[in-house]
Design a protein around this motif. Sequence first.
Motif, short mmCIF file in Angstrom:
data_model
loop_
_atom_site.label_atom_id
_atom_site.label_comp_id
_atom_site.label_asym_id
_atom_site.label_seq_id
_atom_site.Cartn_x
_atom_site.Cartn_y
_atom_site.Cartn_z
N SER A 69 -0.25 17.24 -4.47
CA SER A 69 0.24 16.29 -5.22
C SER A 69 2.14 16.56 -5.77
CB SER A 69 0.62 17.76 -6.63
OG SER A 69 0.39 18.67 -6.88
N THR A 70 3.04 17.32 -3.88
CA THR A 70 4.50 17.56 -3.73
C THR A 70 4.73 16.45 -3.01
OG1 THR A 70 3.54 19.37 -2.71
CG2 THR A 70 4.50 20.52 -4.65
N ASN A 71 3.34 16.52 -2.73
CA ASN A 71 3.80 14.98 -1.12
C ASN A 71 3.17 13.44 -1.56
OD1 ASN A 71 4.68 16.66 -0.14
ND2 ASN A 71 2.83 16.83 1.29
N LEU A 72 3.28 13.91 -2.82
CA LEU A 72 3.33 12.02 -3.20
C LEU A 72 4.96 11.67 -3.53
CD1 LEU A 72 1.28 12.05 -6.72
CD2 LEU A 72 0.45 12.20 -4.80
N LEU A 73 4.83 10.46 -2.88
CA LEU A 73 6.17 9.58 -2.42
C LEU A 73 6.02 9.21 -3.76
CD1 LEU A 73 8.20 7.37 -0.22
CD2 LEU A 73 6.65 5.68 -0.50
N SER A 74 7.94 9.10 -4.09
CA SER A 74 8.46 8.40 -4.88
C SER A 74 9.21 7.30 -4.73
CB SER A 74 9.57 9.40 -5.56
OG SER A 74 10.77 9.30 -6.48
N GLU A 75 9.31 6.50 -5.85
CA GLU A 75 10.10 5.39 -5.98
C GLU A 75 11.40 5.24 -5.53
OE1 GLU A 75 9.15 2.60 -9.32
OE2 GLU A 75 6.26 2.56 -8.58
N THR A 76 12.08 6.34 -5.93
CA THR A 76 13.20 6.97 -6.02
C THR A 76 13.60 6.90 -4.55
OG1 THR A 76 13.01 8.86 -6.40
CG2 THR A 76 13.36 7.45 -8.02
N ASP A 77 12.41 7.17 -3.39
CA ASP A 77 12.48 8.21 -2.55
C ASP A 77 13.54 6.92 -1.17
OD1 ASP A 77 12.28 7.95 0.80
OD2 ASP A 77 11.39 10.33 0.17
N PRO A 78 14.50 7.04 -0.32
CA PRO A 78 15.25 6.35 0.23
C PRO A 78 14.37 5.34 0.92
CG PRO A 78 16.31 8.33 0.43
CD PRO A 78 15.44 8.24 -0.54
N LYS A 79 13.83 5.66 1.77
CA LYS A 79 12.70 4.91 2.60
C LYS A 79 11.90 4.05 1.45
CE LYS A 79 12.11 8.95 6.22
NZ LYS A 79 11.32 9.44 6.68
N ALA A 80 11.12 4.98 0.34
CA ALA A 80 10.51 3.66 -0.28
C ALA A 80 11.22 2.76 -0.77
CB ALA A 80 9.75 4.51 -1.71
N GLN A 81 12.45 2.73 -1.44
CA GLN A 81 13.26 1.45 -2.28
C GLN A 81 13.73 0.86 -0.80
OE1 GLN A 81 16.66 3.47 -3.55
NE2 GLN A 81 16.25 4.41 -5.78
N SER A 140 1.71 -3.81 -9.71
CA SER A 140 1.77 -5.58 -10.50
C SER A 140 2.81 -5.30 -11.61
CB SER A 140 0.18 -5.07 -12.17
OG SER A 140 1.07 -3.28 -12.40
N ARG A 141 4.10 -4.42 -10.66
CA ARG A 141 5.20 -3.74 -11.45
C ARG A 141 5.75 -4.71 -10.41
NH1 ARG A 141 7.53 0.49 -12.19
NH2 ARG A 141 5.53 2.02 -10.64
N VAL A 142 5.28 -5.55 -9.21
CA VAL A 142 6.21 -5.73 -7.97
C VAL A 142 7.13 -7.05 -8.52
CG1 VAL A 142 6.02 -6.82 -5.64
CG2 VAL A 142 4.66 -5.35 -6.74
N ASP A 143 8.14 -6.72 -8.20
CA ASP A 143 9.26 -7.83 -8.84
C ASP A 143 9.19 -9.25 -7.34
OD1 ASP A 143 10.92 -9.58 -8.60
OD2 ASP A 143 13.38 -8.61 -8.66
N LYS A 144 7.83 -9.86 -8.02
CA LYS A 144 7.81 -11.82 -7.00
C LYS A 144 8.61 -12.27 -6.91
CE LYS A 144 3.62 -10.81 -10.09
NZ LYS A 144 3.99 -9.70 -10.43
N ALA A 200 0.12 6.25 -3.98
CA ALA A 200 -0.92 5.12 -4.42
C ALA A 200 -1.63 4.10 -4.10
CB ALA A 200 -0.14 5.20 -5.90
N ALA A 201 -2.44 4.24 -3.92
CA ALA A 201 -3.28 3.30 -3.73
C ALA A 201 -3.35 2.09 -4.03
CB ALA A 201 -4.98 3.69 -3.80
N ARG A 202 -3.27 2.35 -5.45
CA ARG A 202 -3.44 0.64 -6.08
C ARG A 202 -1.19 0.47 -6.34
NH1 ARG A 202 -1.84 5.32 -9.62
NH2 ARG A 202 -0.43 5.38 -11.72
N GLY A 203 -0.85 1.31 -5.53
CA GLY A 203 0.64 0.49 -4.92
C GLY A 203 0.66 -0.62 -4.19
N TRP A 204 2.10 -1.01 -3.98
CA TRP A 204 2.55 -1.75 -2.71
C TRP A 204 3.55 -1.95 -2.01
CZ3 TRP A 204 6.15 -5.52 -2.11
CH2 TRP A 204 5.69 -6.60 -1.40
N CYS A 205 3.62 -1.91 -1.13
CA CYS A 205 5.25 -2.55 -0.42
C CYS A 205 5.60 -3.37 0.26
CB CYS A 205 5.67 -0.80 0.23
SG CYS A 205 4.81 -0.92 2.15
N SER A 206 6.47 -3.90 0.86
CA SER A 206 6.95 -4.85 1.85
C SER A 206 6.35 -4.95 3.48
CB SER A 206 8.33 -5.86 2.09
OG SER A 206 8.85 -3.91 2.39
N SER A 207 5.28 -3.54 3.39
CA SER A 207 5.22 -3.99 4.64
C SER A 207 3.87 -3.53 4.86
CB SER A 207 5.27 -2.38 5.41
OG SER A 207 6.82 -2.38 5.92
#
Length: 103
Positions: free
Chosen positions: A29-41, A50-54, A92-99
Amino acid sequence: MKTSRRHFLLLGVSAGSALALSRAAFADSTNLLSETDPKAQAVGYKEDASRVDKAKFPDYAAGQTCGNCSLFQGKATDTYGGCTLFGDKQVAARGWCSSYSTM
């Protein structure tokens, strides 16, 4: 009641196993990637696809999630799993990124 050596050892093994399992759960639980992490951003990571800015990410298509990306290192049934982009962080398995990749 007299406690036998065998009973004592069984209690010790049970307690040790429970402690190891609780440590593993805490570590995950402490190793979860945060959306505020610079690499994630940098790659537009969202924990919920479903919250991706299309408008910002026109390559996003409905149904794309980390769980079905070739970079995801978890099982299909996992809620979170590793990703080759983020080292020891779990996405998150339900997550998404541009890669997102389907190779």
